[in-house]
Enzyme design. Sequence first.
Site, PDB file in Angstrom:
ATOM      1  N   GLY A 148      -8.258 -16.139 -26.898  1.00 23.62           N
ATOM      2  CA  GLY A 148      -8.537 -15.415 -25.663  1.00 23.62           C
ATOM      3  C   GLY A 148      -9.821 -15.870 -25.005  1.00 23.62           C
ATOM      4  O   GLY A 148      -9.913 -15.948 -23.772  1.00 23.62           O
ATOM      5  N   CYS A 163     -11.329 -12.358 -29.968  1.00 20.88           N
ATOM      6  CA  CYS A 163     -10.109 -13.162 -29.915  1.00 20.88           C
ATOM      7  C   CYS A 163     -10.507 -14.581 -29.510  1.00 20.88           C
ATOM      8  O   CYS A 163     -10.957 -14.805 -28.384  1.00 20.88           O
ATOM      9  CB  CYS A 163      -9.114 -12.581 -28.914  1.00 20.88           C
ATOM     10  SG  CYS A 163      -7.594 -13.550 -28.727  1.00 20.88           S
ATOM     11  N   ASN A 223     -13.228  -9.622 -36.057  1.00 22.23           N
ATOM     12  CA  ASN A 223     -11.777  -9.827 -36.115  1.00 22.23           C
ATOM     13  C   ASN A 223     -11.477 -10.226 -37.557  1.00 22.23           C
ATOM     14  O   ASN A 223     -11.767 -11.347 -37.974  1.00 22.23           O
ATOM     15  CB  ASN A 223     -11.401 -10.932 -35.133  1.00 22.23           C
ATOM     16  CG  ASN A 223      -9.939 -10.998 -34.763  1.00 22.23           C
ATOM     17  OD1 ASN A 223      -9.511 -11.948 -34.135  1.00 22.23           O
ATOM     18  ND2 ASN A 223      -9.144 -10.007 -35.118  1.00 22.23           N
ATOM     19  N   GLU A 270      -4.905  -7.361 -27.893  1.00 22.85           N
ATOM     20  CA  GLU A 270      -4.110  -8.428 -28.493  1.00 22.85           C
ATOM     21  C   GLU A 270      -2.668  -8.001 -28.715  1.00 22.85           C
ATOM     22  O   GLU A 270      -2.401  -6.902 -29.198  1.00 22.85           O
ATOM     23  CB  GLU A 270      -4.719  -8.878 -29.829  1.00 22.85           C
ATOM     24  CG  GLU A 270      -6.011  -9.648 -29.674  1.00 22.85           C
ATOM     25  CD  GLU A 270      -6.331 -10.457 -30.917  1.00 22.85           C
ATOM     26  OE1 GLU A 270      -5.438 -11.170 -31.418  1.00 22.85           O
ATOM     27  OE2 GLU A 270      -7.473 -10.372 -31.402  1.00 22.85           O
ATOM     28  N   ARG A 271      -1.768  -8.907 -28.374  1.00 22.85           N
ATOM     29  CA  ARG A 271      -0.345  -8.701 -28.631  1.00 22.85           C
ATOM     30  C   ARG A 271      -0.132  -8.548 -30.139  1.00 22.85           C
ATOM     31  O   ARG A 271      -0.493  -9.410 -30.930  1.00 22.85           O
ATOM     32  CB  ARG A 271       0.436  -9.922 -28.108  1.00 22.85           C
ATOM     33  CG  ARG A 271       1.924  -9.870 -28.304  1.00 22.85           C
ATOM     34  CD  ARG A 271       2.578 -11.191 -27.920  1.00 22.85           C
ATOM     35  NE  ARG A 271       2.132 -12.298 -28.753  1.00 22.85           N
ATOM     36  CZ  ARG A 271       2.717 -13.503 -28.779  1.00 22.85           C
ATOM     37  NH1 ARG A 271       3.752 -13.744 -27.988  1.00 22.85           N
ATOM     38  NH2 ARG A 271       2.254 -14.456 -29.545  1.00 22.85           N
ATOM     39  N   CYS A 277      -4.171 -18.179 -33.931  1.00 22.44           N
ATOM     40  CA  CYS A 277      -5.260 -17.215 -33.799  1.00 22.44           C
ATOM     41  C   CYS A 277      -6.567 -17.977 -33.935  1.00 22.44           C
ATOM     42  O   CYS A 277      -6.826 -18.605 -34.970  1.00 22.44           O
ATOM     43  CB  CYS A 277      -5.152 -16.135 -34.874  1.00 22.44           C
ATOM     44  SG  CYS A 277      -6.542 -14.982 -34.889  1.00 22.44           S
ATOM     45  N   HIS A 337      -1.618 -15.631 -22.690  1.00 18.83           N
ATOM     46  CA  HIS A 337      -2.777 -14.831 -22.283  1.00 18.83           C
ATOM     47  C   HIS A 337      -2.692 -14.504 -20.802  1.00 18.83           C
ATOM     48  O   HIS A 337      -2.333 -15.348 -19.981  1.00 18.83           O
ATOM     49  CB  HIS A 337      -4.083 -15.581 -22.554  1.00 18.83           C
ATOM     50  CG  HIS A 337      -4.359 -15.780 -24.005  1.00 18.83           C
ATOM     51  ND1 HIS A 337      -5.068 -14.866 -24.762  1.00 18.83           N
ATOM     52  CD2 HIS A 337      -3.997 -16.785 -24.849  1.00 18.83           C
ATOM     53  CE1 HIS A 337      -5.132 -15.301 -26.010  1.00 18.83           C
ATOM     54  NE2 HIS A 337      -4.489 -16.456 -26.089  1.00 18.83           N
TER      55      HIS A 337
END
Length: 337
Positions: free
Chosen positions: A285, A282, A65, A273-274, A128, A219
């Site tokens: 997440g 994530c 990520n 992911e939005r 994040c 989430h």
Amino acid sequence: MISTPVTASSSATLVARRSSCIGPPSRATGHRSRPAVGGRRARVVLAMATGTAGIQFKKYHGLGNDFVLIDNRHQSEPVLSPEESCKLCDRNFGVGGDGVIFALPPTSASSDFTMRIYNSDGSEPEMCGNGIRCLARFVADVDGAEAGQEYRIDTLAGLIRPVMQADGQVRVDMGEPILEGMQVPTTLEPTQGTTVVARELEVDGKSWTVSTVSMGNPHALVYSVDGRPVKLDEVDLFRVGPMFESHPVFPAKTNTEFVEVLSPGHVRMMVWERGAGRTLACGTGACATVVAGVLEGKTDRRCRVDLPGGPLFIEWDEATNKIFMTGPAEFVFSGGL
């Protein structure tokens, strides 16, 4: 180490070729969020095109990520707009990344600095998890901090506390999960008090069981489909991910995690992911995955979460109700705009 500067000509190309990259409409979350902003800051765009801005960056990733990090502690607003950040994240015409993260001055005496992040689509999330580990590692590298250094970082999801570990990992106190459905937010009917746990939701002609958790951002956790445990190899993420993200029961849209249980202390998870789509990891997440797993009786409070980019180690401490996340943050390269 590779140091790869972005030249004046390449920066000009970045602006010219991606002129259609505009952040999405505002997302009214009602919960510690900031809407995306379209448009340009003409002065910064001109500086990027002429090569006079002198903006330095470093790129880091947390389990794949990846983010562009900018030391913005000299002023309270990010030096790049959401649209410019969107262009910078383009993997063909820009630096490439899932988002751009700015270290800004603290907003109170109780914090060391502030985190702001623009997703690759120009939207601004509340927090994040992988990004905050990368930000902590970035600031530690810039400032020459030693192992054991703890930071107090202001985010739109509240104060987050990462600690640099001797083995190079970053352990983060992510705070307490938000379980009340209306605050996640979701309009799904609660199943346990005010919490949505294993509620059925029809998506793409299938019945998915969904639990909702907020880690400062929303989430939707999915452990089963059509009455059977989720098998990740059978989930068409690129098809159903966007359907979950924009489903009407999630008024602020949502991040969606599909979870396969290997044992109570070990799960596999993949995420849509939005604002970013499929990513390799994530952090928030992974935290939400364990919270939902405990609430559904499927996982222990201490659990390894395997993501496509690698493992994160999550603990939901029963005494404090806080979530602790431990994982890597690695330098990739540096450059200038």
